[in-house]
Write a protein that holds these residues in place. Structure first.
Motif, short mmCIF file in Angstrom:
data_model
loop_
_atom_site.label_atom_id
_atom_site.label_comp_id
_atom_site.label_asym_id
_atom_site.label_seq_id
_atom_site.Cartn_x
_atom_site.Cartn_y
_atom_site.Cartn_z
N GLU A 173 34.06 21.02 19.58
CA GLU A 173 33.18 19.96 20.06
C GLU A 173 32.78 19.04 18.91
O GLU A 173 32.75 17.81 19.05
N ASP A 174 32.48 19.64 17.75
CA ASP A 174 32.06 18.84 16.59
C ASP A 174 33.18 17.95 16.08
O ASP A 174 32.92 16.88 15.52
N PHE A 175 34.43 18.37 16.26
CA PHE A 175 35.57 17.57 15.80
C PHE A 175 35.93 16.49 16.82
O PHE A 175 35.97 15.30 16.51
N TYR A 176 36.17 16.89 18.06
CA TYR A 176 36.68 15.95 19.06
C TYR A 176 35.59 15.04 19.63
O TYR A 176 35.87 13.90 20.03
N GLY A 177 34.35 15.53 19.66
CA GLY A 177 33.27 14.73 20.25
C GLY A 177 33.12 13.36 19.61
O GLY A 177 33.14 12.33 20.31
N PRO A 178 32.97 13.27 18.28
CA PRO A 178 32.80 11.96 17.65
C PRO A 178 34.05 11.07 17.77
O PRO A 178 33.92 9.86 17.90
N ILE A 179 35.23 11.67 17.72
CA ILE A 179 36.46 10.86 17.74
C ILE A 179 36.70 10.28 19.12
O ILE A 179 37.09 9.10 19.26
N LEU A 180 36.46 11.07 20.16
CA LEU A 180 36.81 10.66 21.52
C LEU A 180 35.60 10.28 22.37
O LEU A 180 35.76 9.88 23.52
N GLY A 181 34.40 10.40 21.80
CA GLY A 181 33.21 10.04 22.55
C GLY A 181 32.89 10.99 23.68
O GLY A 181 32.26 10.60 24.67
#
Length: 255
Positions: free
Chosen positions: A26-34
């Motif tokens: 979540e910490d990796f993909y959340g910021p990249i993909l919103g």
């Protein structure tokens, strides 16, 4: 964009990441993909929905008990209106039927197979969950690809599962790429097969982003590994990466 509520047979309709640290994912993909995240709880084996604009875009889950040593991977699911028939074809065509068909209450039915060269893939028969409710916009899946050194065998195997219309878009030698369409996709490819030397074939997922350069910077800063700086293709600006858990993933700024 409107909610997507169907996929033709053979089209990748869903993807989820199996890794030992879903919260880290979540910490990796959340910021990249919103993405926002909805954890479904222990009754769903720790499954987490990844949402964009409130719409299901992908999933995250821990590995099954006893399989924690398996590498992280994005699982790609191919839509199958008649799951039982397609699942029987897996072994008949020379693959391995490894799981299913299994009911997912209120959602649908799933199965897993392995192709003759070792690439794992899922099959999904829609019930209440049709797959990704958004496709081809930032935060959503936008392409899926089988990477394999055994091009001819892969083409033949998957054509036994679904009526893929397979078209070579490279020269078949230095660049061997087959784009696969299905009835119901109006002649447009739904996924592809790329021939290259890899130790083990695998399916991977592309996710659309608004800005490829920014996604590359974020991926590196958040613990991923950018395999190649953003580069242009006829289909968008691509950022091939390995996430912090070892799963291949590509971010794509669409044209």
């Amino acid at each position: 964009m409107p909610v997507r509520d169907s996929y033709p047979d053979g089209a990748p309709c869903w993807a989820d990441l199996t890794c030992t640290d879903p919260l880290g994912a979540e910490d990796f993909y959340g910021p990249i993909l919103g993405w926002e995240f909805e954890e479904l709880g222990p009754e769903h084996n720790g499954y987490t929905m990844c949402l964009t604009g409130g719409r299901p875009a992908a999933g995250l889950l821990p590995p099954p008990a006893g399989a924690e040593q398996l590498p992280a991977v994005w699982n790609v699911y191919l839509a199958a209106a008649d799951l039982d028939t397609v699942y029987r074809r897996v072994a008949a065509a020379g693959g391995e039927a490894v799981l299913g068909p299994r009911e997912v209450p209120a959602a649908g039915r799933l199965a897993f197979g392995i192709d003759p060269d070792g690439a794992a893939f899922g099959l999904w028969q829609a019930g209440g969950h049709h797959g990704a409710a958004v496709y081809g916009e930032p935060g959503a899946m936008c392409w899926h690809e089988l990477t394999t050194p055994a091009a001819e065998r892969a083409d033949a195997f998957y054509a036994e599962l679904f009526p893929y219309q397979q078209k070579q878009i490279g020269d078949g030698l230095g660049f061997d790429y087959s784009a696969w369409a299905v009835p119901g996709s109006h002649g447009l490819p739904v996924c592809g097969r790329y021939r290259t030397a890899v130790p083990r074939p695998y399916w991977s997922t592309y996710f659309a982003v608004a800005d490829a350069d920014h996604a590359a910077d974020q991926a590196g800063a958040l613990g991923g590994r950018v395999l190649r700086e953003p580069f242009d293709s006829p289909y968008g600006t691509l950022v091939p990466c390995v996430d912090p858990f070892g799963a291949p993933v590509t971010f794509c700024q669409l044209p």
